[in-house]
Write a protein that holds these residues in place. Structure first.
Motif, mmCIF file in Angstrom:
data_model
loop_
_atom_site.group_PDB
_atom_site.id
_atom_site.type_symbol
_atom_site.label_atom_id
_atom_site.label_comp_id
_atom_site.label_asym_id
_atom_site.label_seq_id
_atom_site.Cartn_x
_atom_site.Cartn_y
_atom_site.Cartn_z
ATOM 1 N N GLU A 1 7.864 -6.331 8.601
ATOM 2 C CA GLU A 1 8.438 -6.518 7.268
ATOM 3 C C GLU A 1 7.895 -7.809 6.692
ATOM 4 O OE1 GLU A 1 12.694 -6.512 7.657
ATOM 5 O OE2 GLU A 1 12.788 -4.341 7.404
ATOM 6 N N LEU A 2 7.821 -7.875 5.366
ATOM 7 C CA LEU A 2 7.409 -9.098 4.713
ATOM 8 C C LEU A 2 8.070 -9.189 3.347
ATOM 9 C CD1 LEU A 2 4.143 -8.995 2.849
ATOM 10 C CD2 LEU A 2 4.633 -7.050 4.299
ATOM 11 N N GLN A 3 8.237 -10.412 2.910
ATOM 12 C CA GLN A 3 8.771 -10.692 1.576
ATOM 13 C C GLN A 3 7.589 -10.838 0.631
ATOM 14 O OE1 GLN A 3 12.143 -11.045 1.100
ATOM 15 N NE2 GLN A 3 11.991 -11.404 -1.068
ATOM 16 N N PHE A 4 7.577 -10.036 -0.423
ATOM 17 C CA PHE A 4 6.475 -10.079 -1.377
ATOM 18 C C PHE A 4 7.025 -9.714 -2.747
ATOM 19 C CE2 PHE A 4 2.483 -8.758 -3.366
ATOM 20 C CZ PHE A 4 1.591 -9.683 -2.851
ATOM 21 N N ALA A 5 6.743 -10.525 -3.745
ATOM 22 C CA ALA A 5 7.187 -10.287 -5.126
ATOM 23 C C ALA A 5 8.706 -10.117 -5.194
ATOM 24 C CB ALA A 5 6.480 -9.086 -5.730
ATOM 25 N N ASN A 6 9.410 -10.992 -4.499
ATOM 26 C CA ASN A 6 10.878 -11.011 -4.491
ATOM 27 C C ASN A 6 11.511 -9.721 -3.982
ATOM 28 O OD1 ASN A 6 10.990 -13.656 -5.514
ATOM 29 N ND2 ASN A 6 10.777 -12.892 -7.604
ATOM 30 N N GLN A 7 10.800 -8.991 -3.137
ATOM 31 C CA GLN A 7 11.338 -7.785 -2.517
ATOM 32 C C GLN A 7 10.953 -7.772 -1.048
ATOM 33 O OE1 GLN A 7 9.586 -4.775 -5.166
ATOM 34 N NE2 GLN A 7 11.669 -4.217 -5.744
ATOM 35 N N LEU A 8 11.772 -7.104 -0.245
ATOM 36 C CA LEU A 8 11.490 -6.965 1.174
ATOM 37 C C LEU A 8 10.755 -5.642 1.390
ATOM 38 C CD1 LEU A 8 11.845 -8.391 3.868
ATOM 39 C CD2 LEU A 8 13.980 -7.133 4.174
ATOM 40 N N TRP A 9 9.531 -5.720 1.928
ATOM 41 C CA TRP A 9 8.664 -4.567 2.121
ATOM 42 C C TRP A 9 8.475 -4.310 3.605
ATOM 43 C CZ3 TRP A 9 6.762 -1.879 -2.063
ATOM 44 C CH2 TRP A 9 6.911 -2.489 -3.304
ATOM 45 N N GLN A 10 8.081 -3.097 3.923
ATOM 46 C CA GLN A 10 7.773 -2.725 5.297
ATOM 47 C C GLN A 10 6.423 -2.024 5.313
ATOM 48 O OE1 GLN A 10 10.863 -0.634 7.481
ATOM 49 N NE2 GLN A 10 9.340 0.733 8.332
ATOM 50 N N TRP A 11 5.572 -2.412 6.260
ATOM 51 C CA TRP A 11 4.307 -1.714 6.438
ATOM 52 C C TRP A 11 4.247 -1.174 7.858
ATOM 53 C CZ3 TRP A 11 1.437 -3.426 10.418
ATOM 54 C CH2 TRP A 11 1.516 -4.769 10.775
ATOM 55 N N ARG A 12 3.523 -0.062 7.999
ATOM 56 C CA ARG A 12 3.321 0.556 9.310
ATOM 57 C C ARG A 12 1.855 0.923 9.410
ATOM 58 N NH1 ARG A 12 3.832 6.201 10.375
ATOM 59 N NH2 ARG A 12 4.794 6.302 8.324
ATOM 60 N N ALA A 13 1.207 0.451 10.472
ATOM 61 C CA ALA A 13 -0.221 0.723 10.684
ATOM 62 C C ALA A 13 -0.388 1.623 11.898
ATOM 63 C CB ALA A 13 -0.986 -0.575 10.886
ATOM 64 N N GLU A 14 -1.155 2.684 11.728
ATOM 65 C CA GLU A 14 -1.481 3.592 12.832
ATOM 66 C C GLU A 14 -2.982 3.485 13.092
ATOM 67 O OE1 GLU A 14 -0.147 7.470 11.655
ATOM 68 O OE2 GLU A 14 1.966 6.863 11.670
ATOM 69 N N VAL A 15 -3.340 2.951 14.254
ATOM 70 C CA VAL A 15 -4.748 2.776 14.631
ATOM 71 C C VAL A 15 -5.117 3.892 15.592
ATOM 72 C CG1 VAL A 15 -6.438 1.214 15.666
ATOM 73 C CG2 VAL A 15 -4.514 0.281 14.356
ATOM 74 N N THR A 16 -6.172 4.637 15.247
ATOM 75 C CA THR A 16 -6.610 5.760 16.077
ATOM 76 C C THR A 16 -8.112 5.670 16.332
ATOM 77 O OG1 THR A 16 -6.890 7.119 14.091
ATOM 78 C CG2 THR A 16 -4.804 7.325 15.256
ATOM 79 N N LYS A 17 -8.558 6.373 17.389
ATOM 80 C CA LYS A 17 -9.979 6.461 17.710
ATOM 81 C C LYS A 17 -10.673 7.362 16.704
ATOM 82 C CE LYS A 17 -10.083 5.950 22.711
ATOM 83 N NZ LYS A 17 -10.457 6.611 23.970
ATOM 84 N N THR A 18 -11.970 7.175 16.599
ATOM 85 C CA THR A 18 -12.801 8.078 15.800
ATOM 86 C C THR A 18 -13.875 8.651 16.703
ATOM 87 O OG1 THR A 18 -14.347 6.349 15.129
ATOM 88 C CG2 THR A 18 -12.421 6.696 13.716
ATOM 89 N N GLU A 19 -14.680 9.537 16.164
ATOM 90 C CA GLU A 19 -15.777 10.102 16.935
ATOM 91 C C GLU A 19 -16.877 9.076 17.182
ATOM 92 O OE1 GLU A 19 -17.138 13.680 15.074
ATOM 93 O OE2 GLU A 19 -15.159 14.604 15.165
ATOM 94 N N VAL A 20 -16.907 8.028 16.382
ATOM 95 C CA VAL A 20 -17.879 6.951 16.557
ATOM 96 C C VAL A 20 -17.257 5.926 17.494
ATOM 97 C CG1 VAL A 20 -19.217 5.165 15.384
ATOM 98 C CG2 VAL A 20 -18.792 7.349 14.250
ATOM 99 N N GLU A 21 -17.975 5.566 18.550
ATOM 100 C CA GLU A 21 -17.414 4.708 19.597
ATOM 101 C C GLU A 21 -16.964 3.343 19.083
ATOM 102 O OE1 GLU A 21 -18.912 2.591 23.694
ATOM 103 O OE2 GLU A 21 -19.810 4.504 23.116
ATOM 104 N N ASN A 22 -17.744 2.720 18.211
ATOM 105 C CA ASN A 22 -17.423 1.380 17.724
ATOM 106 C C ASN A 22 -16.739 1.392 16.362
ATOM 107 O OD1 ASN A 22 -18.393 0.015 19.939
ATOM 108 N ND2 ASN A 22 -20.457 -0.129 19.127
ATOM 109 N N LEU A 23 -15.873 2.349 16.166
ATOM 110 C CA LEU A 23 -15.178 2.453 14.894
ATOM 111 C C LEU A 23 -13.758 2.963 15.126
ATOM 112 C CD1 LEU A 23 -16.225 1.890 12.018
ATOM 113 C CD2 LEU A 23 -16.588 4.337 11.769
ATOM 114 N N ARG A 24 -12.795 2.298 14.533
ATOM 115 C CA ARG A 24 -11.402 2.740 14.614
ATOM 116 C C ARG A 24 -10.858 2.965 13.212
ATOM 117 N NH1 ARG A 24 -8.964 -0.867 19.563
ATOM 118 N NH2 ARG A 24 -10.175 0.207 21.150
#
Length: 145
Positions: free
Chosen positions: A77-100
């Motif tokens: 969660e973070l405070q931004f522009a006088n509001q409380l926001w929530q972010w969610r990041a999903e990191v997954t593999k790709t077919e390219v070895e050096n790329l997520r």
């Protein structure tokens, strides 16, 4: 030329006044409806813009950090522009070895299931320690050094 009847008063009849009031009331109702739609749209556009900034900022932070993000889901969660926001990041593999792939979802903390903005990005691993990017020196737009 005709004579005016002295018994008749000039002015609007009650029916004419009621019709005029009905027309004004309908116009005011339509105006109120449009103003409400405008306010809702302006609020939505503002939230969408702020959520976009949060998402792109987070992906930029991940791309310039010294560590490759681990696979899986993270959120905060973070405070931004006088509001409380929530972010969610999903990191997954790709077919390219050096790329997520990173899918980042942003919502207001009060309504975490209502995603306001989503951004996807691709990250490469950070450079190895001691690696310095090539410094290009040369002619820039025809100027001589």
């Amino acid at each position: 030329m005709g004579r005016r009847c002295p018994d008749r008063l000039e002015g609007f009849t009650l029916i004419e006044v009621l019709v005029a009031l009905a027309i004004v009331a309908l116009a005011m109702l339509a105006l109120n409806t449009q103003l409400n739609r405008y306010a809702i749209s302006a609020s939505h556009i503002q939230q969408k813009t702020i959520a976009s900034w949060i998402a792109t900022n987070r992906i930029t932070e991940l791309s310039v950090s010294g560590e490759w993000p681990s696979l899986g889901t993270s959120q905060s969660e973070l405070q931004f522009a006088n509001q409380l926001w929530q972010w969610r990041a999903e990191v997954t593999k790709t077919e390219v070895e050096n790329l997520r792939r990173v899918d980042l979802y942003v919502s207001l903390s009060a309504q975490p299931n209502q995603i306001i903005h989503r951004v996807s990005g691709f990250l490469e691993p950070p450079p190895p320690p001691g690696f310095y990017p090539t410094r290009w020196i040369g002619n820039v737009m025809g100027s001589a050094e």
